[in-house]
Motif scaffolding. Structure first.
Motif, PDB file in Angstrom:
ATOM      1  N   ILE A 232       0.858  -1.193   0.000  1.00 13.69           N
ATOM      2  CA  ILE A 232       0.000   0.000   0.000  1.00 13.69           C
ATOM      3  C   ILE A 232       0.889   1.236   0.000  1.00 13.69           C
ATOM      4  N   VAL A 233       0.627   2.140  -0.923  1.00 12.06           N
ATOM      5  CA  VAL A 233       1.384   3.390  -1.020  1.00 12.06           C
ATOM      6  C   VAL A 233       0.710   4.494  -0.218  1.00 12.06           C
ATOM      7  N   ALA A 234      -0.614   4.551  -0.307  1.00  6.87           N
ATOM      8  CA  ALA A 234      -1.344   5.604   0.402  1.00  6.87           C
ATOM      9  C   ALA A 234      -2.790   5.184   0.594  1.00  6.87           C
ATOM     10  N   VAL A 235      -3.417   5.761   1.627  1.00  3.40           N
ATOM     11  CA  VAL A 235      -4.847   5.567   1.888  1.00  3.40           C
ATOM     12  C   VAL A 235      -5.456   6.931   2.153  1.00  3.40           C
ATOM     13  N   GLU A 236      -6.434   7.286   1.345  1.00  2.52           N
ATOM     14  CA  GLU A 236      -7.136   8.556   1.522  1.00  2.52           C
ATOM     15  C   GLU A 236      -8.456   8.287   2.224  1.00  2.52           C
ATOM     16  N   ILE A 247      -7.594   3.304  -1.616  1.00  2.00           N
ATOM     17  CA  ILE A 247      -6.294   2.670  -1.433  1.00  2.00           C
ATOM     18  C   ILE A 247      -5.491   2.724  -2.729  1.00  2.00           C
ATOM     19  N   THR A 248      -4.247   3.176  -2.628  1.00  3.13           N
ATOM     20  CA  THR A 248      -3.327   3.161  -3.752  1.00  3.13           C
ATOM     21  C   THR A 248      -2.227   2.154  -3.467  1.00  3.13           C
ATOM     22  N   PHE A 249      -2.118   1.146  -4.324  1.00  6.95           N
ATOM     23  CA  PHE A 249      -1.070   0.146  -4.190  1.00  6.95           C
ATOM     24  C   PHE A 249       0.120   0.524  -5.076  1.00  6.95           C
ATOM     25  N   THR A 250       1.212  -0.203  -4.914  1.00  5.59           N
ATOM     26  CA  THR A 250       2.345  -0.026  -5.805  1.00  5.59           C
ATOM     27  C   THR A 250       1.919  -0.364  -7.233  1.00  5.59           C
ATOM     28  N   ARG A 251       2.701   0.095  -8.194  1.00 10.17           N
ATOM     29  CA  ARG A 251       2.372  -0.159  -9.596  1.00 10.17           C
ATOM     30  C   ARG A 251       2.293  -1.665  -9.869  1.00 10.17           C
ATOM     31  N   ASN A 252       3.216  -2.421  -9.275  1.00  5.56           N
ATOM     32  CA  ASN A 252       3.206  -3.867  -9.502  1.00  5.56           C
ATOM     33  C   ASN A 252       1.955  -4.522  -8.938  1.00  5.56           C
ATOM     34  N   MET A 253       1.556  -4.121  -7.721  1.00  8.11           N
ATOM     35  CA  MET A 253       0.361  -4.717  -7.122  1.00  8.11           C
ATOM     36  C   MET A 253      -0.892  -4.300  -7.882  1.00  8.11           C
ATOM     37  N   GLU A 254      -0.915  -3.063  -8.374  1.00  4.29           N
ATOM     38  CA  GLU A 254      -2.054  -2.621  -9.185  1.00  4.29           C
ATOM     39  C   GLU A 254      -2.153  -3.464 -10.449  1.00  4.29           C
ATOM     40  N   GLN A 255      -0.999  -3.810 -11.045  1.00  6.72           N
ATOM     41  CA  GLN A 255      -0.986  -4.663 -12.236  1.00  6.72           C
ATOM     42  C   GLN A 255      -1.563  -6.040 -11.913  1.00  6.72           C
ATOM     43  N   PRO A 364      -8.727  10.521  10.348  1.00  3.04           N
ATOM     44  CA  PRO A 364      -9.698  10.198  11.397  1.00  3.04           C
ATOM     45  C   PRO A 364      -9.176   9.069  12.296  1.00  3.04           C
ATOM     46  N   ALA A 365      -9.704   9.050  13.514  1.00  2.91           N
ATOM     47  CA  ALA A 365      -9.249   8.091  14.508  1.00  2.91           C
ATOM     48  C   ALA A 365     -10.428   7.348  15.118  1.00  2.91           C
TER      49      ALA A 365
END
Length: 520
Positions: A232-236, A247-255, A364-365
């Motif tokens: 996971i690269v980022a979570v908005e 959720i944004t994954f790495t380019r490889n995981m997205e592939q 958020p928490a």
């Protein structure tokens, strides 16, 4: 058991080719990768080189053999069997074949190896450029001689050969392609979890490599095991959006994810949609509310902690909201994002409402009830239908924490949950359904097992973990955390790894049974 059980890697495929061939000790691209993957593959491995190899290269091969616990064979240039007899003598005569991986070889040596039952893998175009007669290759190569363009392709070749091995009762061998961060993969591999030889229940494990065409690799496997949370690269966190879209994954995981989405019959352990709730602490808390249906009047109950989502620590009615959520101080405050980002484990224990202002916990928490639990944490692991547990030291009761905090003016205790507070680290005991500790008076294992079965159905996960604490006074069993594909390292390998394999096999068989039969 047949298949490939021993591999001899010739020096010609391990070193890079250059003008200074006799002195340069640079390893060929992919050599390090191959040596690492074979280390815990359950396949006997040896390094071979001729007497004419330069001293620097010979010394390096000897050192590599020592590091990886491989055998090392010094071959005589006049040896007709090219070291086969020595390897066969050392490795024994159990069922299975030996493989020699080379870059070039004279036809007579190839002939001797083939006659002796060895499999030959030649690197790159050397098969065509060597002195082997083309007709000989055409007539023999389909069964004994193979060619690869890259050393990283060798595990695929091995898997495909071992997949032809039939299990007891004629059951087919199946390949599980796996991908996770290197440190986690090595932890699993060194415990024997990812062999390239078939397991007792007929599984082979292929490390997926993003440097090779992913679509081709996935065509060779029957199932995909992933730890997507490692990539996971980022979570908005936007409340109006679906968590899956944040959720944004790495380019490889997205592939990999895109490929899986285009292959509806692909068996994934586990589907991405099933792991999203585990990434969201708020969602998990909401799911745990359903545990109420498992409780029986007059018995201790299992539940999740009381909780409250907070978008801002400066909310005017925060104190009233805490009261309405049945959250008495102290509270434990956690980021809503449970894993995959750097600050997902940055937490705090808060003793005064005023200390919520300027609290250094990502928003958020989720504010959770702090449960007094005698400093004991029960870590449970669900591997398919089997449950295992370990008892570990945990954080102290609230009164002890108060004393620790008073030394700092009752300031919030900030900590990283992966490193934890300063507590004893030793495990107290461990167990499983087959070997329960009869003297354990603290945990209701039947109740927790029912909860594990319920969570498995609700989450649709094959392998997951959850933490349980027992509240002092009430005896409530409180599930304070749920995670996906844990390491279950507290469970002995000889118990955990076969259960791991069985959980995967049951999942694959279940998914295959749902697929429509192809017309003959």
């Amino acid at each position: 058991m047949g298949g490939v059980r021993g591999i001899l890697l010739n020096s010609s495929i391990l070193f890079a080719t250059d003008d200074n061939e006799n002195e340069d000790t640079t390893l060929r691209s992919g050599a390090d990768y191959l040596l690492q993957k074979l280390r815990y593959s359950k396949i006997l491995t040896g390094l071979s080189y001729g007497q004419g190899l330069s001293a620097p290269k010979a010394n390096l091969l000897q050192e590599l053999a020592r590091i990886y616990s491989y055998d090392c064979f010094i071959l005589s240039s006049s040896s007709e069997d090219y070291g086969m007899s020595e390897a066969a003598r050392l490795w024994g005569k159990d069922e299975g074949s030996f493989m020699h991986v080379i870059s070039s070889c004279h036809v007579d040596l190839i002939h001797n190896m083939v006659i002796s039952g060895w499999l030959i893998v030649m690197l790159g175009s050397h098969l065509q450029n060597s002195t082997i007669d083309a007709k000989y290759v055409a007539s023999r190569g389909t069964s004994s001689i193979f060619s690869i363009d890259n050393l990283k392709e060798l595990p695929i070749t091995i898997c495909n050969l071992n997949k032809k091995v039939k299990q007891a009762g004629g059951k087919e061998t199946m390949t599980v392609g796996y991908v996770m961060k290197r440190s986690r993969e090595e932890d699993f591999a060194k415990r024997g979890a990812f062999p390239l030889r078939p397991t007792e229940n007929g599984l082979i494990f292929l490390p997926l490599n993003y440097e090779l065409p992913i679509s081709y690799q996935l065509q060779q496997v029957d199932a995909i095991l992933h730890k997507a949370t490692d990539e996971i690269v980022a979570v908005e966190m936007v409340s109006s959006a679906e968590f899956a879209n944040q959720i944004t994954f790495t380019r490889n995981m997205e592939q990999l994810k895109r490929y899986i989405e285009c292959q509806p019959d692909c068996c994934v352990i586990d589907p991405f949609s099933n792991i999203y709730p585990v990434l969201d602490r708020l969602k998990i808390q909401q799911i745990l509310l359903g545990l109420e249906n498992l409780n029986i009047k007059g018995h201790c109950k299992i539940r999740g902690p009381n909780f409250l989502k907070v978008d801002s620590f400066y909310e005017l009615d925060l104190e009233q909201s805490l009261v309405e959520a049945k959250l008495a101080l102290p509270n434990i405050v956690k980021p809503q994002v449970a894993c995959g980002v750097a600050d997902a484990h940055s937490m705090a224990i808060v003793f005064k409402v005023d200390d919520y202002k300027d609290l250094d916990v990502p928003l958020p928490a989720v504010v959770q009830e702090y449960v007094d639990h005698s400093s004991l944490l029960y870590k449970f692991y669900a591997l398919g239908g089997k449950i295992f547990y370990a008892v570990k030291k945990s954080t102290p009761n609230a009164d002890t924490l108060m004393k620790l905090s008073e030394e700092k003016g009752l300031k919030p205790l900030l900590f990283d949950s992966l490193k934890s507070l300063p507590i004893a680290k030793e495990n107290l005991q461990s167990g499983c359904q087959e070997h329960l500790n009869s003297n354990d008076q603290h945990i209701d294992l039947g109740l927790v097992t029912d909860a594990a079965d319920w969570l498995r159905r609700m989450l649709g996960l094959t392998i997951f973990g959850f933490d349980v604490v027992i509240q002092e006074g009430t005896g409530d069993h409180v599930i304070v955390d749920v995670n996906y594909l844990p390491s279950f390292k507290e469970v002995p390998d000889d118990t955990a790894i076969p259960a791991f394999w069985e959980a995967l096999k049951e999942k694959i068989d279940s998914e295959k049974s749902k697929q429509p039969r192809k017309a003959s």
